[in-house]
Design a protein around this motif. Sequence first.
Motif, PDB file in Angstrom:
ATOM      1  N   LYS A  25     -23.002 -21.992  10.441  1.00  0.00           N
ATOM      2  CA  LYS A  25     -23.947 -20.786  10.191  1.00  0.00           C
ATOM      3  C   LYS A  25     -23.196 -20.280   8.792  1.00  0.00           C
ATOM      4  N   LYS A  26     -24.243 -19.559   8.215  1.00  0.00           N
ATOM      5  CA  LYS A  26     -23.456 -19.053   6.898  1.00  0.00           C
ATOM      6  C   LYS A  26     -22.700 -17.885   7.349  1.00  0.00           C
ATOM      7  N   SER A  27     -22.787 -17.398   8.357  1.00  0.00           N
ATOM      8  CA  SER A  27     -21.742 -16.149   8.821  1.00  0.00           C
ATOM      9  C   SER A  27     -20.501 -16.636   8.742  1.00  0.00           C
ATOM     10  N   MET A  28     -20.308 -17.940   9.287  1.00  0.00           N
ATOM     11  CA  MET A  28     -18.946 -18.499   9.356  1.00  0.00           C
ATOM     12  C   MET A  28     -18.129 -18.723   8.033  1.00  0.00           C
ATOM     13  N   TRP A  29     -18.800 -18.927   6.866  1.00  0.00           N
ATOM     14  CA  TRP A  29     -18.451 -19.284   5.628  1.00  0.00           C
ATOM     15  C   TRP A  29     -18.204 -18.008   4.969  1.00  0.00           C
ATOM     16  N   ARG A  30     -18.568 -16.915   5.269  1.00  0.00           N
ATOM     17  CA  ARG A  30     -18.411 -15.578   4.647  1.00  0.00           C
ATOM     18  C   ARG A  30     -17.741 -14.664   5.436  1.00  0.00           C
ATOM     19  N   LYS A  31     -16.989 -14.962   6.400  1.00  0.00           N
ATOM     20  CA  LYS A  31     -16.260 -14.442   7.213  1.00  0.00           C
ATOM     21  C   LYS A  31     -14.947 -13.846   6.246  1.00  0.00           C
ATOM     22  N   THR A  32     -14.613 -12.525   6.283  1.00  0.00           N
ATOM     23  CA  THR A  32     -13.619 -12.111   5.508  1.00  0.00           C
ATOM     24  C   THR A  32     -12.403 -11.795   6.432  1.00  0.00           C
ATOM     25  N   MET A  33     -11.288 -11.945   5.896  1.00  0.00           N
ATOM     26  CA  MET A  33      -9.983 -11.892   6.467  1.00  0.00           C
ATOM     27  C   MET A  33      -9.389 -10.376   6.650  1.00  0.00           C
ATOM     28  N   THR A  34      -9.089 -10.094   8.005  1.00  0.00           N
ATOM     29  CA  THR A  34      -8.546  -8.526   7.938  1.00  0.00           C
ATOM     30  C   THR A  34      -7.039  -8.885   8.200  1.00  0.00           C
ATOM     31  N   PHE A  35      -6.368  -8.190   7.230  1.00  0.00           N
ATOM     32  CA  PHE A  35      -5.005  -8.241   7.190  1.00  0.00           C
ATOM     33  C   PHE A  35      -4.299  -7.613   8.155  1.00  0.00           C
ATOM     34  N   ASP A  36      -3.221  -7.876   8.871  1.00  0.00           N
ATOM     35  CA  ASP A  36      -2.417  -7.245   9.649  1.00  0.00           C
ATOM     36  C   ASP A  36      -1.370  -6.617   8.940  1.00  0.00           C
ATOM     37  N   ASP A  37      -0.999  -5.279   9.295  1.00  0.00           N
ATOM     38  CA  ASP A  37      -0.127  -4.447   8.581  1.00  0.00           C
ATOM     39  C   ASP A  37       1.650  -5.256   8.622  1.00  0.00           C
ATOM     40  N   LYS A  38       1.677  -5.684   9.675  1.00  0.00           N
ATOM     41  CA  LYS A  38       2.724  -6.479  10.139  1.00  0.00           C
ATOM     42  C   LYS A  38       3.170  -7.597   9.291  1.00  0.00           C
ATOM     43  N   ILE A  39       2.339  -8.442   9.222  1.00  0.00           N
ATOM     44  CA  ILE A  39       2.212  -9.685   8.435  1.00  0.00           C
ATOM     45  C   ILE A  39       2.520  -9.345   7.017  1.00  0.00           C
ATOM     46  N   VAL A  40       1.915  -8.194   6.507  1.00  0.00           N
ATOM     47  CA  VAL A  40       1.830  -7.876   5.168  1.00  0.00           C
ATOM     48  C   VAL A  40       3.357  -7.465   4.909  1.00  0.00           C
ATOM     49  N   ALA A  41       3.754  -6.720   5.828  1.00  0.00           N
ATOM     50  CA  ALA A  41       5.293  -6.182   5.536  1.00  0.00           C
ATOM     51  C   ALA A  41       6.097  -7.599   5.627  1.00  0.00           C
ATOM     52  N   TYR A  42       5.849  -8.309   6.398  1.00  0.00           N
ATOM     53  CA  TYR A  42       6.812  -9.501   6.382  1.00  0.00           C
ATOM     54  C   TYR A  42       6.546 -10.211   4.976  1.00  0.00           C
ATOM     55  N   ALA A  43       5.474 -10.264   4.636  1.00  0.00           N
ATOM     56  CA  ALA A  43       5.282 -11.074   3.206  1.00  0.00           C
ATOM     57  C   ALA A  43       5.924 -10.411   2.133  1.00  0.00           C
ATOM     58  N   LYS A  44       5.850  -9.090   2.211  1.00  0.00           N
ATOM     59  CA  LYS A  44       6.386  -8.301   0.951  1.00  0.00           C
ATOM     60  C   LYS A  44       7.790  -8.170   1.000  1.00  0.00           C
ATOM     61  N   GLU A  45       8.373  -8.451   2.286  1.00  0.00           N
ATOM     62  CA  GLU A  45       9.783  -8.488   2.213  1.00  0.00           C
ATOM     63  C   GLU A  45      10.223  -9.770   1.903  1.00  0.00           C
ATOM     64  N   PHE A  46       9.585 -10.829   2.292  1.00  0.00           N
ATOM     65  CA  PHE A  46       9.862 -12.021   1.770  1.00  0.00           C
ATOM     66  C   PHE A  46       9.720 -12.216   0.229  1.00  0.00           C
ATOM     67  N   VAL A  47       8.730 -11.689  -0.388  1.00  0.00           N
ATOM     68  CA  VAL A  47       8.890 -11.857  -1.812  1.00  0.00           C
ATOM     69  C   VAL A  47       9.973 -10.818  -2.551  1.00  0.00           C
ATOM     70  N   ASN A  48      10.083  -9.868  -1.902  1.00  0.00           N
ATOM     71  CA  ASN A  48      11.260  -8.889  -2.552  1.00  0.00           C
ATOM     72  C   ASN A  48      12.413  -9.836  -2.506  1.00  0.00           C
ATOM     73  N   ASN A  49      12.843 -10.261  -1.500  1.00  0.00           N
ATOM     74  CA  ASN A  49      14.120 -11.212  -1.400  1.00  0.00           C
ATOM     75  C   ASN A  49      14.141 -12.320  -2.278  1.00  0.00           C
ATOM     76  N   LEU A  50      12.958 -12.878  -2.545  1.00  0.00           N
ATOM     77  CA  LEU A  50      13.016 -14.306  -3.389  1.00  0.00           C
ATOM     78  C   LEU A  50      13.131 -13.553  -4.821  1.00  0.00           C
ATOM     79  N   GLN A  51      12.742 -12.446  -5.190  1.00  0.00           N
ATOM     80  CA  GLN A  51      12.804 -12.098  -6.703  1.00  0.00           C
ATOM     81  C   GLN A  51      14.178 -11.312  -6.846  1.00  0.00           C
ATOM     82  N   ALA A  52      14.751 -11.026  -5.807  1.00  0.00           N
ATOM     83  CA  ALA A  52      16.159 -10.374  -5.785  1.00  0.00           C
ATOM     84  C   ALA A  52      17.505 -11.463  -5.608  1.00  0.00           C
ATOM     85  N   ASN A  53      16.876 -12.696  -5.413  1.00  0.00           N
ATOM     86  CA  ASN A  53      17.700 -13.824  -5.239  1.00  0.00           C
ATOM     87  C   ASN A  53      18.494 -13.710  -4.145  1.00  0.00           C
TER      88      ASN A  53
END
Length: 81
Positions: A25-53
């Motif tokens: 169904k078309k509705s399955m292809w147009r499904k938007t992703m809802t972001f979990d705040d905890k996952i976003v925080a993990y990802a930002k911490e990961f990127v900050n650590n990468l950039q800070a070596n």
Amino acid sequence: MKKAGISLLIPSRILCPQKAKSGLKKSMWRKTMTFDDKIVAYAKEFVNNLQANKPARVPAISFEHWQQFMTTVYSSLADSQ
């Protein structure tokens, strides 16, 4: 006895992606992703650590949250360049 051709070894949705899409169904292809705040925080911490070596640790997250994690990482890295 028939030889196994490429069509038998590779699923048809890979060889003919339009066949795979037509059954969904078309509705399955147009499904938007809802972001979990905890996952976003993990990802930002990961990127900050990468950039800070610093050692960057990938947290233990379930497979269903992996796309959210990687999308946030990619967008954060693209924003910083």
